[in-house]
Design an enzyme around this catalytic site. Structure first.
Site, mmCIF file in Angstrom:
data_model
loop_
_atom_site.group_PDB
_atom_site.id
_atom_site.type_symbol
_atom_site.label_atom_id
_atom_site.label_comp_id
_atom_site.label_asym_id
_atom_site.label_seq_id
_atom_site.Cartn_x
_atom_site.Cartn_y
_atom_site.Cartn_z
ATOM 1 C CB THR A 1 -3.827 -4.615 -66.701
ATOM 2 O OG1 THR A 1 -3.961 -3.148 -66.212
ATOM 3 C CG2 THR A 1 -3.300 -4.726 -67.885
ATOM 4 C CG ASP A 2 -7.705 -0.737 -65.372
ATOM 5 O OD1 ASP A 2 -6.469 -1.016 -65.306
ATOM 6 O OD2 ASP A 2 -8.144 -0.053 -64.722
ATOM 7 C CD GLU A 3 -1.796 0.031 -66.206
ATOM 8 O OE1 GLU A 3 -0.936 0.549 -67.061
ATOM 9 O OE2 GLU A 3 -1.668 -0.217 -64.832
ATOM 10 C CE1 TYR B 1 1.718 -4.876 -66.833
ATOM 11 C CE2 TYR B 1 0.231 -2.974 -66.883
ATOM 12 C CZ TYR B 1 0.504 -4.342 -66.455
ATOM 13 O OH TYR B 1 -0.273 -5.102 -65.762
ATOM 14 C CE LYS C 1 -1.174 -8.539 -68.358
ATOM 15 N NZ LYS C 1 -0.696 -9.796 -67.689
HETATM 16 P P1 NAD Z 1 4.129 -8.829 -59.664
HETATM 17 O O1 NAD Z 1 5.191 -8.203 -60.609
HETATM 18 O O2 NAD Z 1 3.961 -8.579 -58.222
HETATM 19 O O3 NAD Z 1 4.474 -10.459 -59.693
HETATM 20 C C1 NAD Z 1 4.720 -10.992 -61.036
HETATM 21 C C2 NAD Z 1 5.445 -12.633 -60.610
HETATM 22 O O4 NAD Z 1 5.727 -13.117 -61.969
HETATM 23 C C3 NAD Z 1 6.630 -12.471 -59.912
HETATM 24 O O5 NAD Z 1 6.685 -13.487 -58.808
HETATM 25 C C4 NAD Z 1 7.656 -12.748 -60.848
HETATM 26 O O6 NAD Z 1 8.810 -13.590 -60.466
HETATM 27 C C5 NAD Z 1 6.856 -13.751 -61.960
HETATM 28 N N1 NAD Z 1 7.339 -13.851 -63.305
HETATM 29 C C6 NAD Z 1 7.778 -12.722 -63.986
HETATM 30 N N2 NAD Z 1 8.251 -13.113 -65.310
HETATM 31 C C7 NAD Z 1 8.264 -14.385 -65.245
HETATM 32 C C8 NAD Z 1 8.802 -15.271 -66.336
HETATM 33 N N3 NAD Z 1 9.245 -14.958 -67.343
HETATM 34 N N4 NAD Z 1 8.366 -16.765 -65.958
HETATM 35 C C9 NAD Z 1 7.736 -16.987 -64.786
HETATM 36 N N5 NAD Z 1 7.513 -16.263 -63.653
HETATM 37 C C10 NAD Z 1 7.634 -14.824 -64.138
HETATM 38 O O7 NAD Z 1 2.752 -8.779 -60.384
HETATM 39 P P2 NAD Z 1 1.501 -8.541 -60.009
HETATM 40 O O8 NAD Z 1 0.992 -7.058 -59.523
HETATM 41 O O9 NAD Z 1 1.025 -9.693 -58.982
HETATM 42 O O10 NAD Z 1 0.614 -8.732 -61.310
HETATM 43 C C11 NAD Z 1 0.173 -10.174 -61.558
HETATM 44 C C12 NAD Z 1 -0.791 -10.334 -62.948
HETATM 45 O O11 NAD Z 1 -1.940 -9.371 -62.554
HETATM 46 C C13 NAD Z 1 0.042 -9.680 -63.987
HETATM 47 O O12 NAD Z 1 -0.246 -10.205 -65.123
HETATM 48 C C14 NAD Z 1 -0.467 -8.076 -63.932
HETATM 49 O O13 NAD Z 1 -0.291 -7.714 -65.647
HETATM 50 C C15 NAD Z 1 -1.739 -8.345 -63.655
HETATM 51 N N6 NAD Z 1 -2.633 -7.307 -63.210
HETATM 52 C C16 NAD Z 1 -1.812 -6.280 -62.206
HETATM 53 C C17 NAD Z 1 -2.653 -5.373 -61.482
HETATM 54 C C18 NAD Z 1 -2.032 -4.645 -60.411
HETATM 55 O O14 NAD Z 1 -2.464 -3.539 -59.884
HETATM 56 N N7 NAD Z 1 -0.844 -4.918 -59.882
HETATM 57 C C19 NAD Z 1 -3.732 -5.040 -61.888
HETATM 58 C C20 NAD Z 1 -4.549 -5.837 -62.944
HETATM 59 C C21 NAD Z 1 -3.848 -6.827 -63.497
HETATM 60 P P1 TYD Z 2 1.576 2.330 -60.111
HETATM 61 O O1 TYD Z 2 1.269 1.908 -58.983
HETATM 62 O O2 TYD Z 2 2.838 2.509 -60.895
HETATM 63 O O3 TYD Z 2 0.295 1.808 -61.116
HETATM 64 P P2 TYD Z 2 -0.162 2.105 -62.513
HETATM 65 O O4 TYD Z 2 0.835 2.812 -63.312
HETATM 66 O O5 TYD Z 2 -0.015 0.583 -63.470
HETATM 67 O O6 TYD Z 2 -1.457 2.682 -62.624
HETATM 68 O O7 TYD Z 2 0.899 4.017 -60.145
HETATM 69 C C1 TYD Z 2 -0.172 4.476 -59.808
HETATM 70 C C2 TYD Z 2 -0.269 5.740 -60.298
HETATM 71 O O8 TYD Z 2 0.534 6.496 -59.249
HETATM 72 C C3 TYD Z 2 -0.130 6.095 -61.629
HETATM 73 O O9 TYD Z 2 -0.826 7.118 -62.063
HETATM 74 C C4 TYD Z 2 1.394 6.553 -61.378
HETATM 75 C C5 TYD Z 2 1.346 7.431 -59.997
HETATM 76 N N1 TYD Z 2 2.631 7.066 -59.252
HETATM 77 C C6 TYD Z 2 2.996 8.571 -58.602
HETATM 78 O O10 TYD Z 2 2.427 9.383 -58.704
HETATM 79 N N2 TYD Z 2 4.178 8.156 -57.750
HETATM 80 C C7 TYD Z 2 4.876 7.130 -57.620
HETATM 81 O O11 TYD Z 2 6.097 7.012 -56.888
HETATM 82 C C8 TYD Z 2 4.533 6.129 -58.410
HETATM 83 C C9 TYD Z 2 5.185 4.647 -58.592
HETATM 84 C C10 TYD Z 2 3.292 5.764 -59.250
#
Ligand code: NAD
Ligand code: TYD
Length: 345
Positions: free
Chosen positions: A130-132, A155, A159
């Site tokens: 992630t960019d975070e 988180y 990561k």
């Molecule tokens: P998500 O929470 O929707 O899905 C995570 C999946 O991982 C789930 O299916 C869960 O069952 C599985 N999982 C969790 N713990 C596990 C374990 N111990 N063993 C096996 N499986 C396990 O997450 P997402 O949003 O799809 O993110 C996927 C990846 O991309 C993550 O690594 C996250 O850090 C990264 N990422 C997410 C975003 C975003 O905006 N959501 C952005 C950049 C990077």
């Molecule tokens: P989120 O979807 O939790 O992603 P991340 O924190 O990983 O960027 O949140 C996106 C942005 O929205 C973040 O600045 C927090 C804000 N947010 C709200 O304002 N209300 C909400 O109910 C949630 C879930 C997030």
């Protein structure tokens, strides 16, 4: 190729599984099926004959060894993680266990597998991050691949830890890794605890739409299917040892994003309009990063990747999808913590 995808029942992992299967790859989906998982996300891929599911936890090293020996994948795409910042504030333990220790286990299992296979150069361990990890930006600037790490939530710290392990396994053991750091994703199958589905479903229910703090936090949004496309490009063509930032150059303040979603709701679901009347400012998230922004120049110039949809178009498709797929999201509202304010510290 035969690809082992971890976390393939989650939001982004399932988009990768669907796209990889559609492009003719064989996929082994390894997932522990936590609260965030849903096998319905990959139901169509499961019919393809090129898909196998392995119910396993990346914290379980012997299960990883068994699965790698059984399927002998050419590439591993590692997406399994605990992914919600608010949950990481309430319970950081699972984040360290899965994101750090789980990634360590997977690296060790992958190294053993790669060694047994004769250390092929074509093997890839693709770590999805992630960019975070880069921390919080001020009003200007963008994250590049050389921006120093500065994670500020449990988180993002977990990561960042996993990213460091992956780089160390490349340098020390020569494991052919690629890393990607992506900005906020949105789109179909997004678990209803993240901002975009929260806004759509609260608006649909006529309930208050919670905006943290002053709503001025900025995120850089990318449609999930464009992310999946970038990930398959990197695993296929990315240079071993290299990392790539992925983003759509779609920065938006939370409040503006929320208003845009409300406007789409007004048009596509006019009952209850104007939905923006439901916007409610609530207490801020502790340690809330102010702004993220990705400079995607490297993946654009070196690999020729471009996102296919604008934020406006992607949000519209997403609202459409949630309105048409109540059967998918309704049962998820019953899962622990969903619909409740999390992460107030
Ligand atoms: P998500 O929470 O929707 O899905 C995570 C999946 O991982 C789930 O299916 C869960 O069952 C599985 N999982 C969790 N713990 C596990 C374990 N111990 N063993 C096996 N499986 C396990 O997450 P997402 O949003 O799809 O993110 C996927 C990846 O991309 C993550 O690594 C996250 O850090 C990264 N990422 C997410 C975003 C975003 O905006 N959501 C952005 C950049 C990077
Ligand atoms: P989120 O979807 O939790 O992603 P991340 O924190 O990983 O960027 O949140 C996106 C942005 O929205 C973040 O600045 C927090 C804000 N947010 C709200 O304002 N209300 C909400 O109910 C949630 C879930 C997030």
């Amino acid at each position: 190729m035969r690809i082992l995808v971890t976390g393939g029942a989650g939001f982004i992992g399932s988009a990768v599984v669907r796209l990889a299967v559609a492009r003719g790859h064989e996929v082994v989906n390894l997932d522990a099926l936590t609260y965030a998982a849903n096998l319905a996300n990959v139901a169509d891929a499961a019919q393809s004959g090129r898909y196998v599911f392995e119910h396993a936890d990346i914290r379980d090293r012997s299960a990883l060894d068994r699965i790698l020996a059984r399927h002998r994948p050419d590439w591993i795409m590692h997406l399994a993680a605990e992914s919600h910042v608010d949950r990481s504030i309430d319970g950081p333990d699972a984040f360290v266990q899965t994101n750090v220790i789980g990634t360590f286990n997977l690296l060790e299992a992958a190294r053993a597998h790669w060694t047994r296979e004769g250390r092929p150069d074509s093997f890839r361990f693709h770590h999805i991050s992630t960019d975070e990890v880069f921390g919080s930006l001020g009003a200007t600037g963008q994250f590049t691949e050389t921006t120093p790490y500065d994670p500020r939530s449990p988180y993002s710290a977990s990561k960042a830890g996993s990213d460091h392990l992956v780089r160390a396994w490349a340098e020390t053991y020569g494991l052919p890794v690629v890393l990607t750091n992506c900005s906020n994703n949105y789109g179909p199958y997004h678990f209803p605890e993240k901002l975009v589905p929260v806004v759509i479903l609260k608006a649909l229910a006529g309930q208050p739409i919670p905006v943290y703090g002053d709503g001025g936090n900025v995120r850089d949004w990318l449609y999930v299917e464009d992310h999946a496309d970038a990930l398959l490009l990197v695993v296929e063509r990315g240079q071993a040892g290299r990392s790539y930032n992925i983003g759509g150059e779609n920065e938006a303040r939370n409040i503006d994003l929320v208003r845009t979603i409300c406007a789409h709701m007004d048009e596509l679901h006019p009952q209850g309009a104007p939905h923006a009347r439901l916007i409610t400012f609530v207490a801020d998230r502790p340690g809330h990063d102010r702004r993220y922004a990705i400079d995607p120049s490297r993946i654009r110039t070196e690999l020729g990747w471009r996102p296919s949809v604008t934020l406006e178009e992607g949000l519209r498709r997403t609202v459409d999808w949630y309105l048409a797929n109540r059967d998918w999201w309704q049962p998820l509202l019953e899962r622990e913590g969903v619909g409740r304010r999390l992460g107030t510290g």
